[in-house]
Design a protein around this motif. Structure first.
Motif, PDB file in Angstrom:
ATOM      1  N   TYR A   1      10.560 -14.795 -47.415  1.00  0.00           N
ATOM      2  CA  TYR A   1       9.752 -14.948 -46.199  1.00  0.00           C
ATOM      3  C   TYR A   1       8.781 -13.770 -46.071  1.00  0.00           C
ATOM      4  O   TYR A   1       7.617 -13.948 -45.712  1.00  0.00           O
ATOM      5  CB  TYR A   1      10.653 -15.066 -44.963  1.00  0.00           C
ATOM      6  N   SER A   2       9.241 -12.572 -46.375  1.00  0.00           N
ATOM      7  CA  SER A   2       8.376 -11.386 -46.328  1.00  0.00           C
ATOM      8  C   SER A   2       7.238 -11.527 -47.340  1.00  0.00           C
ATOM      9  O   SER A   2       6.077 -11.216 -47.042  1.00  0.00           O
ATOM     10  CB  SER A   2       9.161 -10.113 -46.625  1.00  0.00           C
ATOM     11  N   LYS A   3       7.563 -11.981 -48.554  1.00  0.00           N
ATOM     12  CA  LYS A   3       6.536 -12.192 -49.575  1.00  0.00           C
ATOM     13  C   LYS A   3       5.555 -13.278 -49.133  1.00  0.00           C
ATOM     14  O   LYS A   3       4.345 -13.171 -49.351  1.00  0.00           O
ATOM     15  CB  LYS A   3       7.178 -12.572 -50.909  1.00  0.00           C
ATOM     16  N   TYR A   4       6.076 -14.316 -48.489  1.00  0.00           N
ATOM     17  CA  TYR A   4       5.227 -15.406 -47.984  1.00  0.00           C
ATOM     18  C   TYR A   4       4.268 -14.873 -46.925  1.00  0.00           C
ATOM     19  O   TYR A   4       3.076 -15.173 -46.936  1.00  0.00           O
ATOM     20  CB  TYR A   4       6.113 -16.527 -47.432  1.00  0.00           C
ATOM     21  N   LYS A   5       4.798 -14.061 -45.990  1.00  0.00           N
ATOM     22  CA  LYS A   5       3.953 -13.479 -44.940  1.00  0.00           C
ATOM     23  C   LYS A   5       2.902 -12.557 -45.566  1.00  0.00           C
ATOM     24  O   LYS A   5       1.744 -12.534 -45.147  1.00  0.00           O
ATOM     25  CB  LYS A   5       4.813 -12.711 -43.926  1.00  0.00           C
ATOM     26  N   GLU A   6       3.318 -11.773 -46.569  1.00  0.00           N
ATOM     27  CA  GLU A   6       2.369 -10.865 -47.235  1.00  0.00           C
ATOM     28  C   GLU A   6       1.286 -11.664 -47.958  1.00  0.00           C
ATOM     29  O   GLU A   6       0.106 -11.300 -47.930  1.00  0.00           O
ATOM     30  CB  GLU A   6       3.136  -9.983 -48.227  1.00  0.00           C
ATOM     31  N   THR A   7       1.681 -12.773 -48.583  1.00  0.00           N
ATOM     32  CA  THR A   7       0.711 -13.638 -49.256  1.00  0.00           C
ATOM     33  C   THR A   7      -0.266 -14.230 -48.241  1.00  0.00           C
ATOM     34  O   THR A   7      -1.472 -14.296 -48.498  1.00  0.00           O
ATOM     35  CB  THR A   7       1.428 -14.757 -50.028  1.00  0.00           C
ATOM     36  N   LEU A   8       0.252 -14.666 -47.091  1.00  0.00           N
ATOM     37  CA  LEU A   8      -0.623 -15.181 -46.034  1.00  0.00           C
ATOM     38  C   LEU A   8      -1.596 -14.100 -45.557  1.00  0.00           C
ATOM     39  O   LEU A   8      -2.790 -14.356 -45.350  1.00  0.00           O
ATOM     40  CB  LEU A   8       0.196 -15.698 -44.846  1.00  0.00           C
TER      41      LEU A   8
END
Length: 173
Positions: free
Chosen positions: A24-31
């Motif tokens: 989820y953290s990686k997803y938020k960072e990607t966003l």
């Protein structure tokens, strides 16, 4: 054994939660990176638009400058004199109209030559009254053709007036 299963199950659930949290953290960072990329793309597009607008302004300015130069060259052609004899004739008419006698005419001296035009000076010796010489200078000043007086000189003697006058000759034929 039931406790061990529960403990393994709890560890697996915690590891899964940490894994999901990491994803989820990686997803938020990607966003977040995606938003930055979109923002940077917008900024770059704005800068490109500004460059095109500036380029168009520069092109328009250069075209306007070219038109001004072209008009000046055309005007230069209108103000220029075809040849030396035409200039001498014009000075003769000015002297005659003002009541002076044209006594002597020197050969022309070329001061510069640029792009089909030359600036030449001729020395004239005139005789008559000071009032007539004033009329002559008036005719020179009001001439429709350009008569250059920036490098001219006037020599007043008892017998005559010596004056140097310049003209622009169109040498491109």
């Amino acid at each position: 054994m039931g406790n061990l299963k529960n403990l393994v199950f709890l560890v697996l659930v915690l590891l899964g939660a940490f894994g999901l949290n990491d994803k989820y953290s990686k997803y938020k960072e990607t966003l977040k990176d995606g938003k930055l990329i979109v923002e940077n793309k917008k900024n770059l597009e704005d800068k490109i638009d500004e460059i095109f607008v500036e380029k168009a302004r520069n092109k328009e300015k250069m075209e306007n400058d070219y038109e001004k130069i072209k008009m000046l060259i055309d005007r230069f052609g209108i103000l220029s004199i075809k040849n030396e004899s035409q200039f001498k004739k014009m000075v003769y008419i000015f002297s005659n109209e003002s009541g002076l006698k044209l006594k002597e005419i020197s050969k022309s001296e070329k001061l510069w030559d640029r792009k089909g035009y030359s600036l030449k000076y001729i020395h004239f010796t005139l005789s008559g009254s000071l009032n007539d010489f004033g009329k002559f200078l008036y005719f020179v000043n009001k001439s429709k053709k350009y008569i250059d007086t920036t490098r001219s000189y006037i020599e007043l003697t008892q017998e005559a007036y010596k004056i140097s006058l310049g003209y622009i000759e169109n040498t491109a034929k």
